[in-house]
Motif scaffolding. Structure first.
Motif, PDB file in Angstrom:
ATOM      1  N   ASP A   9       0.870  -1.170   0.000  1.00  0.00           N
ATOM      2  CA  ASP A   9       0.000   0.000   0.000  1.00  0.00           C
ATOM      3  C   ASP A   9       0.908   1.221   0.000  1.00  0.00           C
ATOM      4  O   ASP A   9       1.521   1.559   1.016  1.00  0.00           O
ATOM      5  CB  ASP A   9      -0.923  -0.011   1.221  1.00  0.00           C
ATOM      6  CG  ASP A   9      -2.009   1.044   1.123  1.00  0.00           C
ATOM      7  OD1 ASP A   9      -2.613   1.169   0.042  1.00  0.00           O
ATOM      8  OD2 ASP A   9      -2.239   1.754   2.115  1.00  0.00           O
ATOM      9  N   VAL A  10       1.020   1.866  -1.150  1.00  0.00           N
ATOM     10  CA  VAL A  10       2.052   2.874  -1.397  1.00  0.00           C
ATOM     11  C   VAL A  10       1.507   4.273  -1.157  1.00  0.00           C
ATOM     12  O   VAL A  10       0.431   4.635  -1.644  1.00  0.00           O
ATOM     13  CB  VAL A  10       2.587   2.765  -2.838  1.00  0.00           C
ATOM     14  CG1 VAL A  10       3.780   3.692  -3.031  1.00  0.00           C
ATOM     15  CG2 VAL A  10       2.981   1.328  -3.155  1.00  0.00           C
ATOM     16  N   HIS A  11       2.291   5.064  -0.418  1.00  0.00           N
ATOM     17  CA  HIS A  11       1.955   6.464  -0.170  1.00  0.00           C
ATOM     18  C   HIS A  11       3.196   7.324  -0.395  1.00  0.00           C
ATOM     19  O   HIS A  11       4.288   6.813  -0.650  1.00  0.00           O
ATOM     20  CB  HIS A  11       1.415   6.646   1.245  1.00  0.00           C
ATOM     21  CG  HIS A  11       0.139   5.914   1.491  1.00  0.00           C
ATOM     22  ND1 HIS A  11      -1.088   6.427   1.148  1.00  0.00           N
ATOM     23  CD2 HIS A  11      -0.087   4.676   2.015  1.00  0.00           C
ATOM     24  CE1 HIS A  11      -2.039   5.549   1.469  1.00  0.00           C
ATOM     25  NE2 HIS A  11      -1.454   4.486   1.988  1.00  0.00           N
ATOM     26  N   LYS A  12       3.016   8.621  -0.275  1.00  0.00           N
ATOM     27  CA  LYS A  12       4.104   9.559  -0.548  1.00  0.00           C
ATOM     28  C   LYS A  12       5.304   9.345   0.375  1.00  0.00           C
ATOM     29  O   LYS A  12       6.453   9.409  -0.049  1.00  0.00           O
ATOM     30  CB  LYS A  12       3.578  10.994  -0.412  1.00  0.00           C
ATOM     31  CG  LYS A  12       4.625  12.067  -0.648  1.00  0.00           C
ATOM     32  CD  LYS A  12       4.028  13.452  -0.462  1.00  0.00           C
ATOM     33  CE  LYS A  12       5.090  14.534  -0.630  1.00  0.00           C
ATOM     34  NZ  LYS A  12       4.521  15.898  -0.441  1.00  0.00           N
ATOM     35  N   VAL A  13       5.048   9.078   1.663  1.00  0.00           N
ATOM     36  CA  VAL A  13       6.117   8.984   2.656  1.00  0.00           C
ATOM     37  C   VAL A  13       6.454   7.542   2.998  1.00  0.00           C
ATOM     38  O   VAL A  13       7.613   7.206   3.233  1.00  0.00           O
ATOM     39  CB  VAL A  13       5.712   9.750   3.934  1.00  0.00           C
ATOM     40  CG1 VAL A  13       6.776   9.604   5.011  1.00  0.00           C
ATOM     41  CG2 VAL A  13       5.484  11.230   3.616  1.00  0.00           C
ATOM     42  N   SER A  14       5.450   6.672   3.025  1.00  0.00           N
ATOM     43  CA  SER A  14       5.672   5.309   3.509  1.00  0.00           C
ATOM     44  C   SER A  14       4.986   4.275   2.625  1.00  0.00           C
ATOM     45  O   SER A  14       4.064   4.592   1.859  1.00  0.00           O
ATOM     46  CB  SER A  14       5.137   5.170   4.944  1.00  0.00           C
ATOM     47  OG  SER A  14       3.731   5.383   4.962  1.00  0.00           O
ATOM     48  N   GLU A  55      -1.386  -1.099  -6.140  1.00  0.00           N
ATOM     49  CA  GLU A  55      -2.403  -0.443  -6.952  1.00  0.00           C
ATOM     50  C   GLU A  55      -1.775   0.575  -7.895  1.00  0.00           C
ATOM     51  O   GLU A  55      -0.806   1.248  -7.546  1.00  0.00           O
ATOM     52  CB  GLU A  55      -3.448   0.235  -6.058  1.00  0.00           C
ATOM     53  CG  GLU A  55      -4.309  -0.744  -5.281  1.00  0.00           C
ATOM     54  CD  GLU A  55      -5.386  -0.067  -4.468  1.00  0.00           C
ATOM     55  OE1 GLU A  55      -6.436  -0.702  -4.215  1.00  0.00           O
ATOM     56  OE2 GLU A  55      -5.189   1.102  -4.079  1.00  0.00           O
ATOM     57  N   GLU A  56      -2.360   0.668  -9.086  1.00  0.00           N
ATOM     58  CA  GLU A  56      -1.901   1.656 -10.057  1.00  0.00           C
ATOM     59  C   GLU A  56      -2.125   3.067  -9.505  1.00  0.00           C
ATOM     60  O   GLU A  56      -3.197   3.384  -8.978  1.00  0.00           O
ATOM     61  CB  GLU A  56      -2.669   1.488 -11.366  1.00  0.00           C
ATOM     62  CG  GLU A  56      -2.321   2.479 -12.446  1.00  0.00           C
ATOM     63  CD  GLU A  56      -0.929   2.289 -13.014  1.00  0.00           C
ATOM     64  OE1 GLU A  56      -0.434   3.209 -13.679  1.00  0.00           O
ATOM     65  OE2 GLU A  56      -0.339   1.215 -12.792  1.00  0.00           O
ATOM     66  N   GLY A  57      -1.112   3.907  -9.605  1.00  0.00           N
ATOM     67  CA  GLY A  57      -1.209   5.262  -9.070  1.00  0.00           C
ATOM     68  C   GLY A  57       0.002   6.074  -9.485  1.00  0.00           C
ATOM     69  O   GLY A  57       0.737   5.732 -10.432  1.00  0.00           O
ATOM     70  N   TRP A  62       7.408   4.154 -11.280  1.00  0.00           N
ATOM     71  CA  TRP A  62       8.675   4.157 -10.540  1.00  0.00           C
ATOM     72  C   TRP A  62       8.872   2.844  -9.789  1.00  0.00           C
ATOM     73  O   TRP A  62       9.934   2.207  -9.863  1.00  0.00           O
ATOM     74  CB  TRP A  62       8.690   5.335  -9.566  1.00  0.00           C
ATOM     75  CG  TRP A  62       9.704   5.222  -8.473  1.00  0.00           C
ATOM     76  CD1 TRP A  62      11.040   5.476  -8.566  1.00  0.00           C
ATOM     77  CD2 TRP A  62       9.455   4.814  -7.116  1.00  0.00           C
ATOM     78  NE1 TRP A  62      11.639   5.249  -7.343  1.00  0.00           N
ATOM     79  CE2 TRP A  62      10.697   4.847  -6.444  1.00  0.00           C
ATOM     80  CE3 TRP A  62       8.320   4.444  -6.407  1.00  0.00           C
ATOM     81  CZ2 TRP A  62      10.820   4.511  -5.094  1.00  0.00           C
ATOM     82  CZ3 TRP A  62       8.431   4.098  -5.068  1.00  0.00           C
ATOM     83  CH2 TRP A  62       9.675   4.137  -4.422  1.00  0.00           C
ATOM     84  N   LEU A  63       7.839   2.395  -9.078  1.00  0.00           N
ATOM     85  CA  LEU A  63       7.946   1.185  -8.275  1.00  0.00           C
ATOM     86  C   LEU A  63       8.084  -0.055  -9.153  1.00  0.00           C
ATOM     87  O   LEU A  63       8.829  -0.985  -8.824  1.00  0.00           O
ATOM     88  CB  LEU A  63       6.716   1.073  -7.369  1.00  0.00           C
ATOM     89  CG  LEU A  63       6.725  -0.024  -6.314  1.00  0.00           C
ATOM     90  CD1 LEU A  63       7.939   0.114  -5.405  1.00  0.00           C
ATOM     91  CD2 LEU A  63       5.447   0.028  -5.478  1.00  0.00           C
ATOM     92  N   TYR A  64       7.372  -0.074 -10.275  1.00  0.00           N
ATOM     93  CA  TYR A  64       7.436  -1.235 -11.174  1.00  0.00           C
ATOM     94  C   TYR A  64       8.860  -1.437 -11.688  1.00  0.00           C
ATOM     95  O   TYR A  64       9.367  -2.572 -11.730  1.00  0.00           O
ATOM     96  CB  TYR A  64       6.469  -1.035 -12.335  1.00  0.00           C
ATOM     97  CG  TYR A  64       6.304  -2.256 -13.211  1.00  0.00           C
ATOM     98  CD1 TYR A  64       5.255  -3.152 -12.996  1.00  0.00           C
ATOM     99  CD2 TYR A  64       7.183  -2.519 -14.263  1.00  0.00           C
ATOM    100  CE1 TYR A  64       5.098  -4.278 -13.802  1.00  0.00           C
ATOM    101  CE2 TYR A  64       7.039  -3.645 -15.060  1.00  0.00           C
ATOM    102  CZ  TYR A  64       5.987  -4.508 -14.831  1.00  0.00           C
ATOM    103  OH  TYR A  64       5.845  -5.623 -15.620  1.00  0.00           O
ATOM    104  N   ASP A  65       9.521  -0.358 -12.065  1.00  0.00           N
ATOM    105  CA  ASP A  65      10.887  -0.463 -12.581  1.00  0.00           C
ATOM    106  C   ASP A  65      11.857  -0.982 -11.533  1.00  0.00           C
ATOM    107  O   ASP A  65      12.823  -1.692 -11.857  1.00  0.00           O
ATOM    108  CB  ASP A  65      11.363   0.899 -13.089  1.00  0.00           C
ATOM    109  CG  ASP A  65      10.649   1.334 -14.353  1.00  0.00           C
ATOM    110  OD1 ASP A  65      10.020   0.474 -15.002  1.00  0.00           O
ATOM    111  OD2 ASP A  65      10.692   2.541 -14.685  1.00  0.00           O
TER     112      ASP A  65
END
Length: 352
Positions: A9-14, A55-57, A62-65
């Motif tokens: 669960d990806v957010h700006k900080v964590s 989740e796509e966002g 960036w995370l996929y790479d």
């Protein structure tokens, strides 16, 4: 080798992380910093066959790479299809995503081609500038409408008549406000032309541009938008999945499809199938491209005869334009896959 299902669960900080085994047992939960080093450190210490989802966002590309070379499988999923009920938090969402991945209940979002990344950024820049220009124009029209000053179409935006329009405003504050809006509009138009030139120049570097430029009603801007959006035509086996992706697929509903006849259950000979419009989950950009191109193509060029033939059969105008849009999208897919030249004679053939 142990198999793990990891939800992020990806957010700006964590980033909240949950790891499940093949039986759905929670192995670990943790929270790490949203950074390249932290992500690589975590997956470098996790041994086994790793299946990962998020989740796509905004962070998806960036995370996929980063994680793609570190794990067995990556699924960037469509959040619209994730039904997470009950109490929610970052950690709960991460566990639910990992569980949905284990059950193979996620709808993936395509991530694969890297050759169009530069063009994709240029396209987004161009589209943002178009939206900014539209906003400024709407503000100008709203200002004149508030004073009951009539204006039609684009006449308000002509630089040659700008002074006369400013004089129609009764208040100095309103005139200053309109003057600043006009200045903003002029500057945005200059930047937009530069962005469009860069986008089209980059699109011409791709082999698909030469093929798609032969299709009638597709100008350089539309082609430059189609290439980074679709990326590769081989994502779609036939034209029908492409129609669904482009928002041009007709949704139908039927019920009570079987009946009892002579003691045996048989499929009804006369089924009542009701249409429910077009599919709701689609790529907004592609639908706009094909429908705007179809609107123009219906009145000129190679598609006009096809459109008029549909009207003669009794088809409504809006449905005929939809048929033209579907024909146009199918042509784009076919030409792009085959690499053959566009043949206007095929347009009049009946669509499957």
């Amino acid at each position: 080798m142990r198999k793990y299902y990891v939800g992020l669960d990806v957010h700006k900080v964590s980033i909240a992380i949950a790891v499940l085994d093949v039986h759905g047992k929670l192995i670990t939960r943790t929270v790490i910093e949203t950074s390249t080093e932290a992500v690589r450190d975590f997956f470098g210490n996790l041994r086994g066959e790793i299946h990962l989802t998020f989740e796509e966002g905004n962070h998806a590309a960036w995370l996929y790479d980063i994680v793609e070379p570190l794990v067995r499988r990556v699924v960037a999923c469509n959040p619209k299809h994730n039904r997470i009920e009950g109490s929610r938090s970052d950690r709960v969402d991460a566990v639910k995503l990992a569980e949905l991945l284990r059950l193979n209940a996620l709808k993936p979002v395509y991530h694969g081609e890297h050759g169009t990344r530069t063009l994709k950024h240029l396209m987004r820049c161009y589209e943002c500038l178009v939206k900014d220009i539209t906003r400024v124009k709407n503000r100008l029209k709203a200002l004149y409408n508030s004073q009951a000053i009539k204006q039609r179409g684009r006449e308000l935006y002509h630089a040659s008549k700008r002074q006369s329009w400013l004089e129609k405003l009764p208040n100095q504050g309103q005139r200053t406000r309109a003057e600043l809006f006009f200045q903003q509009l002029d500057e945005l138009k200059v930047i937009k032309r530069a962005a469009q030139k860069a986008m089209v120049a980059e699109s011409k570097r791709h082999p698909a541009y030469r093929v798609l430029s032969q299709v009638a009603e597709l100008g350089p801007v539309r082609i430059a938008q189609i290439i980074p959006t679709v990326e590769t035509p081989w994502r779609f086996r036939t034209k029908r999945p492409f129609w669904h992706y482009s928002g041009l697929a007709v949704v139908t509903r039927s019920t009570a499809d079987h009946e009892l006849e002579n003691g045996r259950v048989r499929k009804r000979r006369k089924q009542v199938i009701q249409t429910r419009g077009l599919n709701q989950d689609y790529n907004r950009r592609l639908k706009s491209i094909f429908k705007s191109a179809a609107t123009h193509a219906s009145h000129c060029g190679a598609y006009r005869e096809y459109y008029e033939g549909l009207l003669k059969t009794g088809m409504r105008e809006e449905m005929a334009r939809l048929a033209v849009a579907r024909k146009l999208s199918a042509t784009v897919l076919a030409v792009w896959k085959s690499g053959e030249s566009f043949d206007a004679g095929r347009i009049l053939r009946k669509t499957a």
